[in-house]
Design an enzyme around this catalytic site. Structure first.
Site, PDB file in Angstrom:
ATOM      1  N   ARG A 103     -14.708 -18.422  14.567  1.00  0.00           N
ATOM      2  CA  ARG A 103     -14.700 -17.477  14.012  1.00  0.00           C
ATOM      3  C   ARG A 103     -13.748 -16.578  13.471  1.00  0.00           C
ATOM      4  O   ARG A 103     -13.537 -16.252  12.518  1.00  0.00           O
ATOM      5  CB  ARG A 103     -15.800 -16.411  15.039  1.00  0.00           C
ATOM      6  N   LYS A 138      -3.034  -1.585  -1.442  1.00  0.00           N
ATOM      7  CA  LYS A 138      -4.440  -1.606  -1.161  1.00  0.00           C
ATOM      8  C   LYS A 138      -5.093  -2.669  -0.457  1.00  0.00           C
ATOM      9  O   LYS A 138      -5.693  -3.484  -1.074  1.00  0.00           O
ATOM     10  CB  LYS A 138      -5.079  -1.166  -2.331  1.00  0.00           C
ATOM     11  N   GLU A 200       5.917   6.895 -11.772  1.00  0.00           N
ATOM     12  CA  GLU A 200       4.688   6.667 -12.447  1.00  0.00           C
ATOM     13  C   GLU A 200       4.635   7.993 -13.611  1.00  0.00           C
ATOM     14  O   GLU A 200       4.758   8.780 -13.297  1.00  0.00           O
ATOM     15  CB  GLU A 200       3.615   6.910 -11.554  1.00  0.00           C
ATOM     16  N   ASP A 222       0.607   4.371 -15.920  1.00  0.00           N
ATOM     17  CA  ASP A 222      -0.597   4.380 -15.262  1.00  0.00           C
ATOM     18  C   ASP A 222      -1.889   4.634 -16.132  1.00  0.00           C
ATOM     19  O   ASP A 222      -1.805   5.525 -17.120  1.00  0.00           O
ATOM     20  CB  ASP A 222      -0.447   5.453 -14.407  1.00  0.00           C
TER      21      ASP A 222
END
Length: 282
Positions: A103, A138, A200, A222
């Site tokens: 697994r 992320k 940014e 952005d």
């Protein structure tokens, strides 16, 4: 062609923790109860859909941490495409060891193959341009390294691995420091000459200020529409690398790439990738 990997010893602690989580305090009680201790078998990890493979290195580590005597052979390596029904890996030896590692090995392989496969679709959408598709931070906690390797296996590129890799000045830094000029001037005073600086911006006015102050080598554009991105690239005129980010979906990749940006970054490569269906069959 050679694809990205790291030494097994770097990945082993992560895989060991996952095995400890799965085996618990008493090991695989089901297997111990029903499989005679000396039973040997050969198993195969098979693809149940078309994909780009990743996680074979991690799966092999899982099997060998449970039982170093298992014979594990990778048939289709990380970074290679596979078709539904293809065998990716064969494992032979004690059946109890194979079942105890199954697994964890499949969890990693399915998750990472999903990331590689999703990345490959983004890369294909930008084909014919010079743009690089990159991931972000992320990522799943404690899985960043292997998820970023999976992006490389899919033909993408990596953004920074951690907060310590490079200076990336985001909107909240700008707000807390008092403005674009303030953050760039502070960076010039404190940043190592060995460290890249990216900032940014949300508007062309902010970009104009960045260009006026100087000090950044990359600008993150952005949540801009394609028309604004094209204007931004023209304003930069090659003085910095340009990165488009925010609201980046597969159906926008080609049009964003056409604006002339150098990089397109998307957190979706890691946080929204679907786990690919892989199975271990005796």
């Amino acid at each position: 062609m050679s694809f990205a990997s790291v030494p097994d010893m770097i990945l082993e602690p992560m895989v060991r923790n996952a095995l400890m989580e799965d085996l618990g305090s008493y090991g695989d009680v089901t297997t111990r109860a029903v499989i005679p201790a000396d039973t040997t078998y050969e198993a195969r990890i098979n693809a149940r859909e078309d994909a780009v493979v990743s996680g074979m290195q991690v799966a092999k580590i899982a099997f060998h941490l449970v039982d170093a005597g298992l014979k594990v052979d990778t048939v289709i390596a990380d970074g290679q495409p596979c078709k539904k029904g293809d065998t990716l890996m064969t494992i032979s030896g004690l059946a109890s060891s194979i079942l105890s590692a199954e697994r964890v090995a499949l969890n990693y392989a399915g998750r990472l193959t999903g990331i590689a496969t999703k990345t490959a679709t983004f890369v294909a959408a930008a084909k014919g341009t010079d743009v690089r598709i990159t991931c972000t931070r992320k990522t799943t906690p404690n899985m960043r390294l292997v998820e970023k390797l999976a992006v490389l296996h899919g033909g993408g590129h990596n953004h920074r691995y951690s907060l310590s890799d490079a200076i990336l000045i985001k909107d909240n830094h700008i707000a807390a420091a008092g403005g674009v000029r303030q953050v760039l001037e502070a960076t010039a005073q404190h940043a190592s000459h060995m460290m890249a600086v990216e900032i940014e911006v949300d508007t062309l006015d902010q970009l104009s200020e960045v260009l006026d102050v100087g000090g950044a080598s990359v600008v993150l554009l952005d949540n801009m529409d394609n028309e604004t991105l094209a204007k931004a690239v023209k304003m930069v005129n090659g003085t910095m690398k340009t990165e488009a980010s925010g609201n980046v979906k597969l159906d926008r990749i080609a049009s964003i790439a056409a604006t002339g940006v150098d990089y397109i970054s998307s957190g979706a490569l890691t946080h929204s990738a679907r786990t690919v269906d892989l199975g271990l069959d005796f």
